[in-house]
Motif scaffolding. Sequence first.
Motif, PDB file in Angstrom:
ATOM      1  N   PRO A 305      17.294 -23.166  -7.395  1.00  0.00           N
ATOM      2  CA  PRO A 305      15.852 -22.907  -7.302  1.00  0.00           C
ATOM      3  C   PRO A 305      15.547 -21.493  -7.778  1.00  0.00           C
ATOM      4  CG  PRO A 305      16.866 -22.912  -5.116  1.00  0.00           C
ATOM      5  CD  PRO A 305      17.906 -23.390  -6.074  1.00  0.00           C
ATOM      6  N   THR A 306      14.483 -21.346  -8.521  1.00  0.00           N
ATOM      7  CA  THR A 306      14.134 -20.038  -9.067  1.00  0.00           C
ATOM      8  C   THR A 306      13.599 -19.126  -7.973  1.00  0.00           C
ATOM      9  OG1 THR A 306      11.846 -20.668  -9.544  1.00  0.00           O
ATOM     10  CG2 THR A 306      13.498 -21.125 -11.251  1.00  0.00           C
ATOM     11  N   GLU A 307      13.499 -17.857  -8.299  1.00  0.00           N
ATOM     12  CA  GLU A 307      12.943 -16.884  -7.351  1.00  0.00           C
ATOM     13  C   GLU A 307      11.530 -17.288  -6.953  1.00  0.00           C
ATOM     14  OE1 GLU A 307      11.193 -12.378  -7.522  1.00  0.00           O
ATOM     15  OE2 GLU A 307      13.108 -12.723  -8.563  1.00  0.00           O
ATOM     16  N   ASN A 308      10.751 -17.716  -7.937  1.00  0.00           N
ATOM     17  CA  ASN A 308       9.359 -18.050  -7.638  1.00  0.00           C
ATOM     18  C   ASN A 308       9.245 -19.314  -6.784  1.00  0.00           C
ATOM     19  OD1 ASN A 308       6.861 -16.704  -8.205  1.00  0.00           O
ATOM     20  ND2 ASN A 308       6.185 -18.594  -9.195  1.00  0.00           N
ATOM     21  N   GLU A 309      10.102 -20.303  -7.045  1.00  0.00           N
ATOM     22  CA  GLU A 309      10.096 -21.526  -6.225  1.00  0.00           C
ATOM     23  C   GLU A 309      10.405 -21.188  -4.777  1.00  0.00           C
ATOM     24  OE1 GLU A 309      11.488 -24.895  -9.537  1.00  0.00           O
ATOM     25  OE2 GLU A 309      12.989 -23.760  -8.416  1.00  0.00           O
ATOM     26  N   GLN A 310      11.398 -20.327  -4.577  1.00  0.00           N
ATOM     27  CA  GLN A 310      11.752 -19.929  -3.215  1.00  0.00           C
ATOM     28  C   GLN A 310      10.635 -19.096  -2.587  1.00  0.00           C
ATOM     29  OE1 GLN A 310      15.940 -18.763  -2.404  1.00  0.00           O
ATOM     30  NE2 GLN A 310      16.192 -18.858  -4.617  1.00  0.00           N
ATOM     31  N   PHE A 311      10.105 -18.161  -3.351  1.00  0.00           N
ATOM     32  CA  PHE A 311       9.015 -17.313  -2.857  1.00  0.00           C
ATOM     33  C   PHE A 311       7.846 -18.152  -2.341  1.00  0.00           C
ATOM     34  CE2 PHE A 311       4.842 -15.694  -4.425  1.00  0.00           C
ATOM     35  CZ  PHE A 311       4.599 -14.783  -3.409  1.00  0.00           C
ATOM     36  N   LEU A 312       7.442 -19.156  -3.119  1.00  0.00           N
ATOM     37  CA  LEU A 312       6.307 -19.992  -2.728  1.00  0.00           C
ATOM     38  C   LEU A 312       6.589 -20.743  -1.427  1.00  0.00           C
ATOM     39  CD1 LEU A 312       5.216 -21.415  -6.207  1.00  0.00           C
ATOM     40  CD2 LEU A 312       3.986 -19.756  -4.790  1.00  0.00           C
ATOM     41  N   ALA A 313       7.817 -21.239  -1.268  1.00  0.00           N
ATOM     42  CA  ALA A 313       8.173 -21.971  -0.037  1.00  0.00           C
ATOM     43  C   ALA A 313       8.108 -21.042   1.170  1.00  0.00           C
ATOM     44  CB  ALA A 313       9.562 -22.565  -0.182  1.00  0.00           C
ATOM     45  N   TYR A 314       8.709 -19.856   1.054  1.00  0.00           N
ATOM     46  CA  TYR A 314       8.717 -18.906   2.176  1.00  0.00           C
ATOM     47  C   TYR A 314       7.296 -18.407   2.469  1.00  0.00           C
ATOM     48  CZ  TYR A 314      13.672 -18.750   0.764  1.00  0.00           C
ATOM     49  OH  TYR A 314      14.955 -19.068   0.419  1.00  0.00           O
ATOM     50  N   LYS A 315       6.533 -18.186   1.413  1.00  0.00           N
ATOM     51  CA  LYS A 315       5.155 -17.683   1.562  1.00  0.00           C
ATOM     52  C   LYS A 315       4.288 -18.691   2.312  1.00  0.00           C
ATOM     53  CE  LYS A 315       1.151 -16.412  -1.333  1.00  0.00           C
ATOM     54  NZ  LYS A 315       0.330 -17.638  -1.238  1.00  0.00           N
ATOM     55  N   ILE A 316       4.402 -19.977   1.947  1.00  0.00           N
ATOM     56  CA  ILE A 316       3.596 -21.014   2.598  1.00  0.00           C
ATOM     57  C   ILE A 316       3.914 -21.091   4.087  1.00  0.00           C
ATOM     58  CG2 ILE A 316       3.214 -23.511   2.755  1.00  0.00           C
ATOM     59  CD1 ILE A 316       3.605 -23.580  -0.329  1.00  0.00           C
ATOM     60  N   VAL A 317       5.208 -21.052   4.423  1.00  0.00           N
ATOM     61  CA  VAL A 317       5.591 -21.111   5.840  1.00  0.00           C
ATOM     62  C   VAL A 317       5.060 -19.892   6.585  1.00  0.00           C
ATOM     63  CG1 VAL A 317       7.526 -21.089   7.467  1.00  0.00           C
ATOM     64  CG2 VAL A 317       7.639 -22.527   5.430  1.00  0.00           C
ATOM     65  N   ALA A 318       5.219 -18.714   5.990  1.00  0.00           N
ATOM     66  CA  ALA A 318       4.740 -17.484   6.631  1.00  0.00           C
ATOM     67  C   ALA A 318       3.236 -17.536   6.864  1.00  0.00           C
ATOM     68  CB  ALA A 318       5.104 -16.270   5.775  1.00  0.00           C
ATOM     69  N   GLU A 319       2.489 -18.006   5.858  1.00  0.00           N
ATOM     70  CA  GLU A 319       1.035 -18.090   5.991  1.00  0.00           C
ATOM     71  C   GLU A 319       0.633 -19.129   7.030  1.00  0.00           C
ATOM     72  OE1 GLU A 319      -0.613 -16.716   1.594  1.00  0.00           O
ATOM     73  OE2 GLU A 319      -0.070 -18.826   1.918  1.00  0.00           O
ATOM     74  N   ASN A 320       1.305 -20.283   7.011  1.00  0.00           N
ATOM     75  CA  ASN A 320       0.978 -21.339   7.976  1.00  0.00           C
ATOM     76  C   ASN A 320       1.235 -20.908   9.414  1.00  0.00           C
ATOM     77  OD1 ASN A 320       0.185 -23.048   5.945  1.00  0.00           O
ATOM     78  ND2 ASN A 320       2.064 -24.265   5.926  1.00  0.00           N
ATOM     79  N   MET A 321       2.252 -20.073   9.612  1.00  0.00           N
ATOM     80  CA  MET A 321       2.575 -19.625  10.972  1.00  0.00           C
ATOM     81  C   MET A 321       1.660 -18.496  11.421  1.00  0.00           C
ATOM     82  SD  MET A 321       4.764 -21.741  12.004  1.00  0.00           S
ATOM     83  CE  MET A 321       5.124 -21.002  13.598  1.00  0.00           C
ATOM     84  N   ALA A 322       0.815 -18.015  10.525  1.00  0.00           N
ATOM     85  CA  ALA A 322      -0.281 -17.085  10.857  1.00  0.00           C
ATOM     86  C   ALA A 322       0.160 -15.897  11.712  1.00  0.00           C
ATOM     87  CB  ALA A 322      -1.399 -17.855  11.579  1.00  0.00           C
ATOM     88  N   GLY A 323       1.162 -15.194  11.239  1.00  0.00           N
ATOM     89  CA  GLY A 323       1.595 -13.991  11.943  1.00  0.00           C
ATOM     90  C   GLY A 323       2.693 -14.197  12.961  1.00  0.00           C
ATOM     91  N   LYS A 324       2.984 -15.448  13.298  1.00  0.00           N
ATOM     92  CA  LYS A 324       4.103 -15.712  14.205  1.00  0.00           C
ATOM     93  C   LYS A 324       5.417 -15.483  13.452  1.00  0.00           C
ATOM     94  CE  LYS A 324       1.619 -19.226  16.905  1.00  0.00           C
ATOM     95  NZ  LYS A 324       1.567 -20.663  17.289  1.00  0.00           N
ATOM     96  N   PRO A 325       6.477 -15.081  14.157  1.00  0.00           N
ATOM     97  CA  PRO A 325       7.751 -14.789  13.486  1.00  0.00           C
ATOM     98  C   PRO A 325       8.310 -15.987  12.722  1.00  0.00           C
ATOM     99  CG  PRO A 325       7.765 -13.977  15.741  1.00  0.00           C
ATOM    100  CD  PRO A 325       6.540 -14.832  15.606  1.00  0.00           C
TER     101      PRO A 325
END
Length: 537
Positions: A305-325
């Motif tokens: 998986p490319t850097e951007n593919e991974q970035f998007l996955a981690y970013k979506i989870v981080a945003e969905n968790m709305a500040g939770k760890p």
Amino acid sequence: MEYYSGKSINNKIAIGKLFYYKKQEAKVKRERIEDVENEVKRFDEARELAKEQVLDLYEKAKSEVGEAEAAIFEVHMMMLDDEDYGDSVCNMIESQMVCAPYAIASTGENFANMFAEMEDEYMQARSADIKDISERMVSILLGNNDTGAVFDEPVILVADDLAPSETIQLDKDKLLGFVTRHGSMNSHTAILARTMNIPALIQVDIKPEWHGKEAVLDGYSALLTIEPDESALFKAREQVAQDNKKEELLKELKGKETVTKSGQKVKLYANIGNVADTAAALMNDAEGIGLFRSEFLYLESADFPTENEQFLAYKIVAENMAGKPVIIRTLDIGADKQVDYFNLKKEENPALGYRAIRICLNQTDIFRTQLRAILRASAFGNIAIMFPMIISLSEVQRAKEILAEVKSELKEQNISYKDVEVGVMIETPASVMISDELAKEVDFFSIGTNDLTQYTLAADRQNPALDDMIDIHHPAILKMIEITVKNAHDNDIWVGICGELGADLELTKFFLDLGVDELSVSSSSILPVREKIREQE
């Protein structure tokens, strides 16, 4: 009244009629053909139609049980495209002048046997997948329209075995549970049963004459009772009522603090395998993500998986968790999680071999790509990084050096990121014994009890012959957890548990007494664990 024992998939009870299902077997004959080109064309057409069917199954599974569980059908798609498999079928058609159904069935059997004889657990599991896709193409060519088990009323399904494709096609509204002769606790079908939250027994000596008889499937005692008497029915209905009442009570725990009666607070997080799992974590009121198994991004991809593919996955989870760890475990490939494009050499004992942090520190280009993606995503939420399979201080120090180098690169490129917490997995006896030193290098520990158990007891957790030997409550395991917690707290860092033991309600009080700061469990276990914690003094 007759009793039959097996192995239970879920602690639930089903009461109803038994429905015996026997799969329609395709009768394949060796027939000589004259037009080789046409027969190869028939194979290609069957393969394309099979891909369409599998894609439909993937979408159905994704919507009903989630992306992680649907991934098995992505594996089937890749196998249908496998060049070695396709070349073998075509070669048999061309060299032996045989019909496509026979060539497919023979190749499927040969490949399945080859996989079954491999020592690696992951590769052995592919044997069933080969059979599944081969049977699918043969059925297409023979015009077999068997749509699987169809029933008009709620039933307990009885079968020799169920493939994942058969399981996902069952009418969930009418499926009370299922009982099979074959299967394993870690099969894809068992995982689907857990995800669908239905009772199931495997390895039961089933009989066709059970069809239509009343039965009680008891997941608690792993027993199937045929034609139960009134007393047995009363007890089963009582347990069902208790289970339903408990589920309702658990719903009331949403939004409540995870705290004992005396005020001791525990962070209660969820384990996830991919972006889609975040929904279940939020639905069950997780206070954070304690383990994001990032290797699933690699397992579900046909190439790195490319850097951007991974970035998007981690970013979506981080945003969905709305500040939770959100704690992301770096790549943990190897052992039972093999990926073809890594080109890892065959090992005599992969569980003790080249895996996880060992790969990352050796193939640093892969590691740096992942760290860049994680750091970039940290700007969009509350992300932490965790290194797996640590056995030495030097591994942690080297990993942190690479992380610092990646931070410098991003800074030079004016790419935003946050300073993230860094932790390590404590899942080897070595890491336990030097946990006092490791604690001086990191911000937190997360105890991976699954691997810690297998390495401490010298018992491969992938080997079903050792199931009875793997004592998850072994005094040595509990002592290691105690040592780790003490060394963490003595060095002013927090410590959590992210293995299966975190959801073990028999150990909740033990963890509280030790002062464990965090428990990370499957999403479905969050509310039961919260209830148990809130009951403690």
